[in-house]
Scaffold this active site. Structure first.
Site, PDB file in Angstrom:
ATOM      1  CB  ILE A  17     -11.248   4.876   8.635  1.00 44.67           C
ATOM      2  CG1 ILE A  17     -11.513   3.397   8.937  1.00 44.67           C
ATOM      3  CG2 ILE A  17     -11.811   5.770   9.728  1.00 44.67           C
ATOM      4  CD1 ILE A  17     -12.966   3.011   8.991  1.00 44.67           C
ATOM      5  CG  ASP A  36      -2.893   7.996   1.287  1.00 47.41           C
ATOM      6  OD1 ASP A  36      -3.698   7.501   2.085  1.00 47.41           O
ATOM      7  OD2 ASP A  36      -1.966   7.339   0.760  1.00 47.41           O
ATOM      8  CB  THR A 124      -8.736   1.154  16.530  1.00 53.58           C
ATOM      9  OG1 THR A 124      -9.981   1.575  15.954  1.00 53.58           O
ATOM     10  CG2 THR A 124      -9.018   0.366  17.800  1.00 53.58           C
ATOM     11  NE  ARG A 157     -17.988   4.259  19.505  1.00 53.73           N
ATOM     12  CZ  ARG A 157     -18.650   4.737  20.538  1.00 53.73           C
ATOM     13  NH1 ARG A 157     -19.539   5.686  20.348  1.00 53.73           N
ATOM     14  NH2 ARG A 157     -18.434   4.285  21.746  1.00 53.73           N
ATOM     15  CE  LYS A 209     -13.463   0.828  17.100  1.00 50.94           C
ATOM     16  NZ  LYS A 209     -12.738   1.484  16.028  1.00 50.94           N
ATOM     17  CG  ASN A 213     -13.964  -3.208  17.405  1.00 48.41           C
ATOM     18  OD1 ASN A 213     -15.115  -3.117  16.988  1.00 48.41           O
ATOM     19  ND2 ASN A 213     -13.014  -2.384  17.028  1.00 48.41           N
ATOM     20  CG  HIS A 247     -34.765 -16.504  27.527  1.00 46.65           C
ATOM     21  ND1 HIS A 247     -34.404 -15.289  28.092  1.00 46.65           N
ATOM     22  CD2 HIS A 247     -35.108 -17.313  28.579  1.00 46.65           C
ATOM     23  CE1 HIS A 247     -34.510 -15.362  29.405  1.00 46.65           C
ATOM     24  NE2 HIS A 247     -34.926 -16.577  29.727  1.00 46.65           N
ATOM     25  CB  CYS A 263     -12.643  -3.466  13.659  1.00 45.47           C
ATOM     26  SG  CYS A 263     -12.511  -1.832  12.895  1.00 45.47           S
ATOM     27  CE1 TYR A 322     -15.245  -6.949   7.981  1.00 43.81           C
ATOM     28  CE2 TYR A 322     -14.105  -5.846   6.186  1.00 43.81           C
ATOM     29  CZ  TYR A 322     -14.918  -5.799   7.309  1.00 43.81           C
ATOM     30  OH  TYR A 322     -15.402  -4.593   7.738  1.00 43.81           O
ATOM     31  CE  LYS A 323     -19.701  -5.849   7.040  1.00 40.04           C
ATOM     32  NZ  LYS A 323     -20.648  -5.172   6.124  1.00 40.04           N
TER      33      LYS A 323
END
Length: 418
Positions: A17, A36, A124, A157, A209, A213, A247, A263, A322-323
């Site tokens: 992020i 960092d 978050t 976000r 926030k 989620n 529908h 998240c 994870y995705k």
């Protein structure tokens, strides 16, 4: 857009992020220092090398470098605005937020910041976190909120896989004690953000926030519970969802093998931890979604029996992230499943992910052909584009498709849907 703010911004935490946020600001005229604690990460960025890959990031990095972005291990003593973008895990027992990364970062900011500085927490957090953990730090440093230091919450976000677009187009929320400070921070985000930017109070921003989620987690849980009901009675959940979604007021999501990332799989627990007597639906949604890797493993056992397979060493899991189409493995359902198999089957199963080039588990393959050669059953956990491009290589396998993506594959395969 051009930047109307002359503030120097110090972004703290250059992960999934913080780094894109810092680069986006720098590419739109904001003076930015990225900080960092990881010296190797800072060295890599100073040398012009990104620390993770995603479409559009290389171009954004080049623009940020042209915009004068700097990277350092040290917190800036000259910054007007500090943006804290560090992890916020939760305690697995209490389910409450673990704020120690935020606390540590803010402490260091307060050690060096000058009078009137603005500290923005982008991480978050659960509602009330800034009141409980951040405001007391200011007092401990002998400073006053609203005079010596201003506190703001501007929750991120964006989602890995679509960061650049979402940074530009998603709406944002700025929570501040005073409208004046909120508008000043808004001006920095407005340098690049084309979505609406709402200015409100801090606690509302915190809650908003987490609610976003949690809403998604509950809707995913409904789809996953529906899957289990349909499977128990021999019904095709995908066909049922397809028809039901015709529908005009129904939009059921697609069930899957679990929920990962930092998240959706984490933030709802904040509400469960803080409001245990009230967050019943939220807790149950988390329980359902966390149960999916075990459900997948049960299905794997049944599929093996049905197809005369007995050797778990010949089972391979495609996808560790994870995705799809990202290299982020945080809270990955596959890693949860691998840990379960490792614990109960005395070994780590075979796995492959084209996006993950570092070795994150044992028996992780870096070559797809070698992976296919050593397995009889392939469990699709993530639908990377790579899988569509290489589908023709998959021959004579049993395919357990948890993502409903194995369409028009070679007929020699036997495909079983989740």
């Amino acid at each position: 857009m051009t930047n109307m703010s002359k503030d120097l911004v110090n972004v703290i935490g250059l992960g999934y992020i913080g780094l894109p946020t810092a680069m986006m600001m720098a590419s739109h005229g904001v003076s930015v220092v990225g900080t960092d604690y990881n010296q190797d990460l800072v060295n890599s960025l100073q040398a012009g090398h990104l620390t993770f890959q995603e479409d559009g990031l290389e171009e954004l990095f080049a623009q940020a470098l042209q915009g004068g972005i700097q990277f350092s291990n040290s917190y800036s003593t000259d910054a007007d605005i500090y943006i804290v973008s560090v992890p916020t895990p939760y305690d697995k027992l209490s389910k409450r937020i673990d704020p120690h990364y935020v606390v540590a970062a803010v402490k260091q900011v307060l050690d060096v910041c000058r009078k009137g500085a603005i500290v923005v927490v982008e991480s978050t957090v659960s509602p009330g976190t800034i009141d409980r953990f951040v405001r007391p730090l200011v007092a401990e440093h002998g400073l006053k909120v609203g005079e010596d230091v201003h506190l703001v919450h501007a929750p991120e976000r964006i989602i890995p896989g679509n960061m650049v677009y979402e940074l530009l187009h998603n709406s944002r929320t700025i929570g501040a004690d005073s409208r004046e400070v909120g508008e000043r921070v808004k001006a920095v985000y407005a340098s690049f953000c084309q979505g609406d930017i709402e200015v409100t109070d801090i606690r509302t921003a915190e809650m908003t926030k987490v609610v976003e989620n949690t809403y998604r987690d509950i809707n995913i849980a409904f789809a996953n519970e529906l899957l289990k009901i349909c499977y128990s009675d021999g019904m095709d959940v995908n066909e049922i969802i397809r028809i039901a979604n015709k529908h005009p007021r129904v939009n059921i999501l697609t069930p899957g093998p679990g929920v990962g990332g930092h998240c959706i799989s984490v933030d709802p627990w904040f509400l469960v931890g803080d409001y245990p007597e009230l967050a019943h639906l939220i807790r149950q949604a988390r329980v359902i979604n966390d149960s999916m890797p075990d459900f997948v493993l049960e299905r794997v056992s049944h599929i093996m029996k049905e197809n005369g397979l007995s050797d778990f060493k010949r089972v391979g899991f495609y996808g560790l992230t994870y995705k799809e189409n990202v290299d982020d493995v945080r809270e990955s359902p596959t890693l949860q499943l691998v840990e379960t198999m490792k614990e109960h089957l005395a070994g780590t199963p075979k796995s492959y992910d084209p996006m993950v080039h570092t070795q994150v588990v044992d028996n992780q393959y870096q070559d797809f052909d070698a992976f296919l050669k050593d397995i009889d059953l392939m469990v699709i956990m993530v639908h990377h584009d790579h899988l569509d491009q290489c589908a023709s290589k998959v021959q004579d396998k049993v395919i357990f498709d948890t993502r409903n993506c194995a369409v028009n594959w070679p007929e020699s395969n036997k495909i079983v849907k989740l």
